[in-house]
Write a protein that holds these residues in place. Structure first.
Motif, PDB file in Angstrom:
ATOM      1  N   HIS A   1       3.664  -1.187   2.711  1.00  0.00           N
ATOM      2  CA  HIS A   1       3.452  -2.595   3.151  1.00  0.00           C
ATOM      3  C   HIS A   1       2.321  -2.825   4.007  1.00  0.00           C
ATOM      4  CE1 HIS A   1       6.090  -1.090   6.155  1.00  0.00           C
ATOM      5  NE2 HIS A   1       5.528  -2.137   6.935  1.00  0.00           N
ATOM      6  N   ALA A   2       1.407  -3.680   3.985  1.00  0.00           N
ATOM      7  CA  ALA A   2       0.503  -4.290   4.603  1.00  0.00           C
ATOM      8  C   ALA A   2       1.051  -4.663   6.100  1.00  0.00           C
ATOM      9  CB  ALA A   2      -0.325  -5.624   4.152  1.00  0.00           C
ATOM     10  N   ILE A   3      -0.048  -4.316   7.240  1.00  0.00           N
ATOM     11  CA  ILE A   3       0.485  -4.626   8.415  1.00  0.00           C
ATOM     12  C   ILE A   3       0.292  -6.224   8.674  1.00  0.00           C
ATOM     13  CG2 ILE A   3      -0.050  -4.209  10.830  1.00  0.00           C
ATOM     14  CD1 ILE A   3      -1.249  -1.486   9.947  1.00  0.00           C
ATOM     15  N   SER A   4       1.013  -6.908   9.348  1.00  0.00           N
ATOM     16  CA  SER A   4       0.906  -8.457   9.329  1.00  0.00           C
ATOM     17  C   SER A   4      -0.268  -8.710  10.049  1.00  0.00           C
ATOM     18  CB  SER A   4       2.244  -8.829  10.220  1.00  0.00           C
ATOM     19  OG  SER A   4       2.202  -8.506  11.454  1.00  0.00           O
ATOM     20  N   ASN A   5      -0.965 -10.008   9.638  1.00  0.00           N
ATOM     21  CA  ASN A   5      -1.939 -10.188  10.131  1.00  0.00           C
ATOM     22  C   ASN A   5      -1.868 -10.986  11.598  1.00  0.00           C
ATOM     23  OD1 ASN A   5      -3.330 -10.095   7.887  1.00  0.00           O
ATOM     24  ND2 ASN A   5      -3.302 -12.105   7.115  1.00  0.00           N
ATOM     25  N   PRO A   6      -0.880 -11.382  11.957  1.00  0.00           N
ATOM     26  CA  PRO A   6      -0.825 -11.626  13.465  1.00  0.00           C
ATOM     27  C   PRO A   6      -0.813 -10.454  14.357  1.00  0.00           C
ATOM     28  CG  PRO A   6       0.726 -12.851  12.376  1.00  0.00           C
ATOM     29  CD  PRO A   6       0.335 -11.948  11.397  1.00  0.00           C
ATOM     30  N   THR A   7      -0.507  -9.412  13.950  1.00  0.00           N
ATOM     31  CA  THR A   7      -0.432  -8.098  14.566  1.00  0.00           C
ATOM     32  C   THR A   7      -1.950  -7.580  14.798  1.00  0.00           C
ATOM     33  OG1 THR A   7       1.638  -7.366  13.691  1.00  0.00           O
ATOM     34  CG2 THR A   7       0.194  -5.525  14.666  1.00  0.00           C
ATOM     35  N   LEU A   8      -2.782  -7.709  13.738  1.00  0.00           N
ATOM     36  CA  LEU A   8      -4.246  -7.493  13.776  1.00  0.00           C
ATOM     37  C   LEU A   8      -5.269  -8.599  14.140  1.00  0.00           C
ATOM     38  CD1 LEU A   8      -4.118  -5.509  10.274  1.00  0.00           C
ATOM     39  CD2 LEU A   8      -3.918  -4.430  12.499  1.00  0.00           C
TER      40      LEU A   8
ATOM     41  N   LEU B   1      -1.904   2.188  11.012  1.00  0.00           N
ATOM     42  CA  LEU B   1      -3.232   2.006  10.135  1.00  0.00           C
ATOM     43  C   LEU B   1      -3.671   3.267   9.672  1.00  0.00           C
ATOM     44  CD1 LEU B   1      -5.115  -0.215  12.951  1.00  0.00           C
ATOM     45  CD2 LEU B   1      -4.781  -0.821  10.362  1.00  0.00           C
ATOM     46  N   ARG B   2      -3.385   4.347  10.385  1.00  0.00           N
ATOM     47  CA  ARG B   2      -3.778   5.646   9.675  1.00  0.00           C
ATOM     48  C   ARG B   2      -2.747   5.869   8.544  1.00  0.00           C
ATOM     49  NH1 ARG B   2      -1.559  10.846  12.439  1.00  0.00           N
ATOM     50  NH2 ARG B   2       0.324  10.158  11.237  1.00  0.00           N
ATOM     51  N   ASP B   3      -1.757   5.705   8.534  1.00  0.00           N
ATOM     52  CA  ASP B   3      -0.707   5.670   7.258  1.00  0.00           C
ATOM     53  C   ASP B   3      -1.125   4.771   6.146  1.00  0.00           C
ATOM     54  OD1 ASP B   3       0.531   7.651   8.601  1.00  0.00           O
ATOM     55  OD2 ASP B   3       2.341   6.318   9.043  1.00  0.00           O
ATOM     56  N   ARG B   4      -1.638   3.535   6.565  1.00  0.00           N
ATOM     57  CA  ARG B   4      -2.104   2.728   5.524  1.00  0.00           C
ATOM     58  C   ARG B   4      -3.475   3.322   4.996  1.00  0.00           C
ATOM     59  NH1 ARG B   4      -0.493  -0.642   2.249  1.00  0.00           N
ATOM     60  NH2 ARG B   4      -2.196  -2.032   2.738  1.00  0.00           N
ATOM     61  N   MET B   5      -4.178   3.803   5.634  1.00  0.00           N
ATOM     62  CA  MET B   5      -5.449   4.632   5.304  1.00  0.00           C
ATOM     63  C   MET B   5      -5.304   5.688   4.248  1.00  0.00           C
ATOM     64  SD  MET B   5      -8.265   4.069   8.186  1.00  0.00           S
ATOM     65  CE  MET B   5      -7.252   4.939   9.432  1.00  0.00           C
ATOM     66  N   LYS B   6      -4.169   6.200   4.291  1.00  0.00           N
ATOM     67  CA  LYS B   6      -3.811   7.247   3.376  1.00  0.00           C
ATOM     68  C   LYS B   6      -3.589   6.876   2.007  1.00  0.00           C
ATOM     69  CE  LYS B   6      -1.982  10.522   6.834  1.00  0.00           C
ATOM     70  NZ  LYS B   6      -0.781  11.184   7.289  1.00  0.00           N
ATOM     71  N   THR B   7      -3.252   5.630   1.883  1.00  0.00           N
ATOM     72  CA  THR B   7      -3.086   5.135   0.673  1.00  0.00           C
ATOM     73  C   THR B   7      -4.721   4.682  -0.086  1.00  0.00           C
ATOM     74  OG1 THR B   7      -2.850   2.716   1.147  1.00  0.00           O
ATOM     75  CG2 THR B   7      -1.021   4.131   1.052  1.00  0.00           C
ATOM     76  N   ASP B   8      -4.574   3.994  -1.354  1.00  0.00           N
ATOM     77  CA  ASP B   8      -5.740   3.589  -1.926  1.00  0.00           C
ATOM     78  C   ASP B   8      -6.263   2.512  -0.979  1.00  0.00           C
ATOM     79  OD1 ASP B   8      -7.743   3.052  -3.533  1.00  0.00           O
ATOM     80  OD2 ASP B   8      -6.686   2.214  -5.123  1.00  0.00           O
ATOM     81  N   TRP B   9      -7.546   2.454  -0.601  1.00  0.00           N
ATOM     82  CA  TRP B   9      -8.354   1.550   0.247  1.00  0.00           C
ATOM     83  C   TRP B   9      -8.383   0.388  -0.537  1.00  0.00           C
ATOM     84  CZ3 TRP B   9     -11.584   1.992   4.923  1.00  0.00           C
ATOM     85  CH2 TRP B   9     -10.960   2.811   5.705  1.00  0.00           C
ATOM     86  N   HIS B  10      -8.252   0.452  -1.723  1.00  0.00           N
ATOM     87  CA  HIS B  10      -8.459  -1.190  -2.334  1.00  0.00           C
ATOM     88  C   HIS B  10      -6.788  -1.884  -2.165  1.00  0.00           C
ATOM     89  CE1 HIS B  10     -11.977  -0.277  -4.530  1.00  0.00           C
ATOM     90  NE2 HIS B  10     -11.643   1.034  -5.055  1.00  0.00           N
ATOM     91  N   GLN B  11      -5.950  -1.058  -1.754  1.00  0.00           N
ATOM     92  CA  GLN B  11      -4.602  -1.952  -1.283  1.00  0.00           C
ATOM     93  C   GLN B  11      -4.555  -2.594   0.020  1.00  0.00           C
ATOM     94  OE1 GLN B  11      -1.653   0.866  -2.473  1.00  0.00           O
ATOM     95  NE2 GLN B  11      -2.081   0.771  -4.518  1.00  0.00           N
ATOM     96  N   MET B  12      -5.587  -1.931   0.815  1.00  0.00           N
ATOM     97  CA  MET B  12      -5.617  -2.446   2.346  1.00  0.00           C
ATOM     98  C   MET B  12      -6.161  -3.821   2.433  1.00  0.00           C
ATOM     99  SD  MET B  12      -6.780   1.034   4.158  1.00  0.00           S
ATOM    100  CE  MET B  12      -6.643   0.256   5.970  1.00  0.00           C
TER     101      MET B  12
ATOM    102  N   GLU C   1      -6.801  -5.242   7.849  1.00  0.00           N
ATOM    103  CA  GLU C   1      -6.815  -3.909   8.045  1.00  0.00           C
ATOM    104  C   GLU C   1      -7.852  -2.835   8.077  1.00  0.00           C
ATOM    105  OE1 GLU C   1      -2.048  -3.517   6.279  1.00  0.00           O
ATOM    106  OE2 GLU C   1      -3.813  -3.025   4.975  1.00  0.00           O
ATOM    107  N   LYS C   2      -8.809  -3.231   7.321  1.00  0.00           N
ATOM    108  CA  LYS C   2     -10.004  -2.400   7.413  1.00  0.00           C
ATOM    109  C   LYS C   2     -10.877  -2.593   8.285  1.00  0.00           C
ATOM    110  CE  LYS C   2     -10.349  -2.540   2.220  1.00  0.00           C
ATOM    111  NZ  LYS C   2     -11.069  -2.782   1.045  1.00  0.00           N
ATOM    112  N   LYS C   3     -10.757  -4.010   8.764  1.00  0.00           N
ATOM    113  CA  LYS C   3     -11.636  -4.346   9.883  1.00  0.00           C
ATOM    114  C   LYS C   3     -11.131  -3.846  11.208  1.00  0.00           C
ATOM    115  CE  LYS C   3     -13.936  -8.279   8.290  1.00  0.00           C
ATOM    116  NZ  LYS C   3     -13.828 -10.031   8.669  1.00  0.00           N
ATOM    117  N   ALA C   4      -9.876  -3.927  11.565  1.00  0.00           N
ATOM    118  CA  ALA C   4      -9.220  -3.243  12.528  1.00  0.00           C
ATOM    119  C   ALA C   4      -9.116  -1.803  12.465  1.00  0.00           C
ATOM    120  CB  ALA C   4      -7.488  -3.555  12.437  1.00  0.00           C
ATOM    121  N   ALA C   5      -9.158  -1.164  11.704  1.00  0.00           N
ATOM    122  CA  ALA C   5      -9.425   0.457  11.534  1.00  0.00           C
ATOM    123  C   ALA C   5     -10.761   0.947  12.159  1.00  0.00           C
ATOM    124  CB  ALA C   5      -8.846   0.995  10.096  1.00  0.00           C
TER     125      ALA C   5
END
Length: 177
Positions: free
Chosen positions: A36-43, A65-76, A80-84
């Protein structure tokens, strides 16, 4: 070798058997990475909040964010990409800009230390005893004559037949008192 052991560990389906061992890694990635995506208010506004966040909260967000980057980047998400990217390469911590006027403060402190060291040097020389009599030019010239008479260091020193150096003389002539 690793791929073979992973492929054996992952339950096989007919589709996975046809796709090969690389496709067998997909279920493992999904199992370890957050789906699941990290919530926008968090980022939101992470650039402004990052320095003020407690270290544990920073570490937790970075791990998510590191765990999210392990998945396909098209799903981020874009956030999330900007925050990472900002957390990894942003101007914070050791990459932060120095505060205004820091260069002048450093220059001022260095100047103070140089003046203090010059003062200590002259105070020590003011209270020092006079030079020993062996530091007079006459004594050093006499040392040259003694070295020649005793043939001290005849290969490279004062006793060498064609020597042209000053020998032991290093002081100016003594002042008359």
């Amino acid at each position: 070798m690793f791929l073979r052991s992973v492929a054996r560990a992952v339950p096989r389906t007919p589709a996975a058997i046809r796709a090969g061992p690389v496709a067998a890694l997909k279920p493992l990635q999904a199992r370890f990475a957050s789906e699941h995506a990290i919530s926008n208010p968090t980022l939101a506004g992470i650039e402004k909040r990052w320095e003020g966040m407690p270290p544990q909260e920073q570490a937790d967000l970075w791990m998510q964010l590191r765990d999210r980057m392990k998945t396909d980047w098209h799903q981020m998400t874009l956030h999330e990409k900007k925050a990472a990217y900002w957390i990894a390469f942003g101007p914070h911590g050791p990459r932060a800009q120095p505060p205004k006027g820091e260069g002048w403060k450093i220059l001022f402190k260095v100047g103070q230390l140089v003046l203090a060291s010059v003062a200590v040097f002259y105070i020590i020389h003011f209270f020092a005893k006079p030079l020993p009599k062996t530091m007079s030019k006459e004594w050093q010239e006499a040392s040259n004559e003694y070295a020649k008479a005793e043939k001290i260091n005849p290969i490279h020193g004062v006793s060498k037949p064609d020597y042209e150096g000053k020998g032991f003389v290093q002081s100016p002539a003594a002042e008359k008192q």
